[in-house]
Write a protein that holds these residues in place. Sequence first.
Motif: not given
Length: 432
Positions: A122-127, A150-155
């Motif tokens: 998971y991506c914490p910031q997407c959460f 990675c998530c493309s937006k956050h890391g």
Amino acid sequence: MINLPMPYPQELIYSTVARYKIRAGLISPKQLLDDVFEDRGVVATVDLPCHLSKIANHYPHNRFNLNYIAYQHTLFPLYAPFIPESRRQECLRWMANHSQGAIHLAIGSNASRLPSVKYIRYCPQCFNEQFKDYGEWYWSRMWQIPGITCCSKHGSLANSSVEYRPNSRHDFIAPTPHNCNINPQGSVNEDDRFLISKISELLSLAEQSSPTFEQWTTFYHSLARSSNCIRGSKHIDHLCILEKVKNRWSLELLETNNLHRLESETGWLRGIFRKHRKSFSYLEHIIAIESLLEQDWSFEEIMVQVKSQTTTLPSKITQAKSNVKPDSELIEANRNIWMGLIKENQSIKGARKINQALYAWLYRNDKTWFMNTNKNCHQRHVPKGLTVNWQRRDSEFVRSLIKINDHTCFDLTLPRKSKKVVDESNLLSLND
Ligand SMILES: [Zn+2]
């Protein structure tokens, strides 16, 4: 029909089922399987789930059809363009009903080289964004793609404690603060960003029929030609391709994805520029196309190009080739070598291992004889292995029994042996 939640954009259908479990206040995985599938044997699969027709039945008919779920809420579109059309259709049928693992085998051959995902990520910031938009968390399919970290937006993506392929295979688990520890994220590098953008393109391609292996073969041949990686009139210059791949991609990225054995004669890079006999993974396609095309490209354009390849030319070439028959002496000589190899190794497999080139030559130039010979050899070996000389076995047994009796008949420390004891034990076993 139960009240299954609507899937969110990019949500795995696995995650939608897991959210239903929470909404309905179910604790038992079996109760969930009863509600959604009316079948307790269903396996909770993250990437390529089956039984989708059961799920589609819970929505109003005009809302979702089965292919929509497969293309929007599973990882199927990552593999579909690269498998032949008949296999794509077969996979969709399996996803509608059940496949007993066949779908992973049918697609797995191209996915198996990529690193496997151990935990649902998971991506914490997407959460955070999900919570703001929808008031809950869900598993996005963008986080579960082998090769993408990675998530493309956050890391960088984080591992939850939920296993991707757990031993207890029947539970659907939604993300919670309990199974997702929120930690600081690493940043995204350029290559990751590029890979994610290409994968997003694949995931958003409209459903379409797949190109044939021949069309992929022709496409890569013309790609090599347009990138000046051709020797003479039509031979692929594999060294030139290798240089281009090495210039474009870091060894680290290739290594983490098990795609680094580029020089190998039987490796994926040479394979993708030869006649396609099996499918290649999305990462292999992306790496090869990006290395040779020195301009922006999209999968949409590539698919149009691949499907526009007419394969009449190569088949004409093979026809012309097959008209030139090798002379009978050569055939005879190679047949003899092959028979010798089978005799030596006692198996087709062993003989093939020792002389792969001969195997391929006979297959191409002397197929009927070759297949028949191999078939007969297989048949001859099996019954031989099963033949038992019963008479010899009986006399060996009798000899051993006499020996045992000779050794033990005067040993008074042993339990009593008499005809009566034997008869009694026979009676007991009869009564059983
Ligand atoms: Zn994110």
